[in-house]
Design an enzyme around this catalytic site. Sequence first.
Site, PDB file in Angstrom:
ATOM      1  N   GLU A  83       0.832  -1.213   0.000  1.00  0.00           N
ATOM      2  CA  GLU A  83       0.000   0.000   0.000  1.00  0.00           C
ATOM      3  C   GLU A  83       0.868   1.264   0.000  1.00  0.00           C
ATOM      4  OE1 GLU A  83      -2.819  -0.420   3.176  1.00  0.00           O
ATOM      5  OE2 GLU A  83      -3.736  -2.202   2.285  1.00  0.00           O
ATOM      6  N   GLU A 129      -3.953  -8.975  -0.408  1.00  0.00           N
ATOM      7  CA  GLU A 129      -4.448  -8.798   0.968  1.00  0.00           C
ATOM      8  C   GLU A 129      -5.960  -8.781   0.891  1.00  0.00           C
ATOM      9  OE1 GLU A 129      -2.217  -6.042   3.374  1.00  0.00           O
ATOM     10  OE2 GLU A 129      -4.033  -5.412   4.444  1.00  0.00           O
TER      11      GLU A 129
END
Length: 842
Positions: A439, A515
């Site tokens: 991220e 994820e």
Amino acid sequence: MTLYQNILKGLLCIGLMTTALTTMAQRKETVLRDGWKFSRGEKLDATAPSEVGFNDKGWQTVQVPHDWAICGPFDKEIDKQTVAIEQNGEKEATEKTGRSGSLPWIGEGWYRTTFKVEKESQRVLLNFDGAMAEPIIYVNGMKVGEWKYGYTPFIVDITGVVNGDDTPNTLAVHLQNVEESSRWYPGAGLIRPVTLIQTPPAAIEEWSIAANTMNITLEDVTEEFKAQVAGMKPNVRYAFEFTLKNDNGKKLTFLAKADADGKAQITGAIPDVTLWTPETPKLYDLLVTLYTVRDGAPDRILDKQVKKIGFRTVECSAEDGFQLNGETRKLKGVCLHHDLGMLGAAVNKAALIRQVELLKSMGCDAIRTSHNIPSQMQMEVYDSLGMMVMAESFDMWVYPKCKNGYARFYKEWWQRDIQNLVLANRLHPSIVMWSIGNEIPEQGMKDGNRMTREMQNFVHSLDKTRPVTAGMDRIDNALATGYAQVLDIPGMNYRTQKYKMAYEKLRHGFVLGSETASTISSRGVYKFPVERLDGKAYDDGQCSSYDTEACWWSNIPEDDWLLQDDNDWVIGEFVWTGFDYLGEPTPYDEYWPSRSSYFGIFDLAGLPKDRYYLYRSRWNKDEKTIHLLPHWTWPGREGEVTPVYCYTNYPTAELFVNGKSHGKISKNEGVTAPSGKDGRITDINDPAIDRYRLRWNNVKYEPGEIKVVVYDENGKQVGEETVKTARAAAQIQLTGDLGADIKSLKADGADMTFITVNILDAEGHLVPDADQQINVNVSGAATFKGICNGDATSLEVFTKPTMKAFHGQLVIGIQSNGKVGTATIKVTGKGIKPATVTIDCK
């Protein structure tokens, strides 16, 4: 062909008998485990601790690996922050607590020990597998090295500063952890092993050995071997021998001449070997021997190393998806932070084995080391037990996610950290891909494309056999900047509603759920009415185990499964997370006390939540799964609606309450998409949930028992499960994980066994609301190491032998004290019958 080449060809044919050659001093590797002295709070400018004559007698004696913060106490002031968490979409800063575990990891600390080397002329190294954080290394009062990133393995050459013969050498390590340098609990101290390495002056370079499977046929595998010389002398010729035995016991030897830079490489065919897979994690001992060549013939053996290797290939394509050894499979993975619950960040082999065995019982076959470089001990366990691995590197690059995070070091250190990640780990067959970030904010920035390409190319320069990925949580931005197109494997973090759009716009022809889920729950806790909720916070700081609650940016498991099961282009998932971890207590980061996560399939103690059985019902097709929830002890709820769920890998079941049928129902196999407007399951009545669960939503509670009878595809009854109303707590039961026998201990001073404490009624049923204070006494050949009940709101420390049970259970960690014999563990609680177990320590 030169004389040298002829000799090598002949040696290859007959196999080099290196034991007949003259041998130099042997390599010696010693783990510096016991007898360390530790002090917290000493400043770096207090240079005396680095000096040889410093008096450390008043310091604490510890065993390394060691986490100085895990003993507590918990304190909300330790990591209280006023911040807006951008990853959660927050715009305004609010007071947050528990984000990094609320344990005393912030501050400075010193470690000291002594060691001896055998000969002054030897090459002497120190291998640190990770030190949290910013370690500075001193030997005999001299600074010999430093690192910044606490997760990176690094090697320090101390040859020129050590004393020879029997004179002790003083090793001192200073570490510091600054506030707001981590988004989760990082631990503190020498959290991974430290190894002393002694070799001859010319030796095999550390981390230079590589073994890459280039091709697989029905007859053999084609393997490429590499190695490099350290400490080369001019006008000396070197060669390497690579030796192993195949499944038939045949010894295979490959020889390669070192070039002018000391590098050697050779490729050869190896017949009759078993390919490495999660189901068959076969490893082979590769003996690498370095020797000198004189007058065209082998002269002296300089160094030897034995490494574990496995044979396997990894490919990803639009046509075949993810392939291991040429066979398409979907990754059934979980993300894991590095802490080990009651042990904190101090790595322990037995605890790692326990994690893997629990995950494999669920059908899990892959782990993402989120969001950091794994320990060597981890990788050895994953190799031997069979877990595919996404080895991750960073949680941030230049743009900081927290004020003092890795962004402080990225520009100067990223290449060194990536290099050590890859070189230290490339021999591990379990690693199937590298991750360069999680991220990363740069995914949506102009320079993100260039940075990604630069990092990925650097990884490829070190290892061409594995793809590179990164977890993206802003796919629209990543597509706009070209960040997503650069990656070998585009990793999607959540945003299931955008998977198809990403797939259609990307060049790859596939996407990975890097994820997924982030479903939240607390073991043994059920909330009524049962609803599909996002970010719900309750007064007790717990989440419902009906597995219908998530965060506003995440989802429940079915959202991921619908995509994976109906689309070949989704190559698998890594669920957030396999186990609860210290820190990130979402959705309770503004609630105190709450100091650990709720995302785990297992809780912080390693006890399975109901969600374990939901994933098991889908992932583990080889073993029968029948699980009922909730528990059936609800005094005061008589007559109230209490839905009953069954998690099973069978399609049909019938529920009985006190013998009365509530109907036979089947899974809704026809549903292919959520009915929610945003492409997610947002309503508790969404039929997409019923594709994977069997639910009786209108059951009213009455004491007694609930029983489910399950049927296979042909309507044949194949099993049943009963849950009864529990009476008052009466006794303690001690078991191993998932009800298995308690494991014995190796008498090595490090091995551990984990004991589950169950509070039962007189008839042997778990009492789901039992919260007695449990006390532990250990005697004999073991010691008490830790205790955990899985309650994210508990402020009882893990290192004292007493803790309240949480919903009738907790786990005790027992460690070998190095003695051979037996250990006796007695567990007591007020008003209930105690339990005692004796275990062997061999």
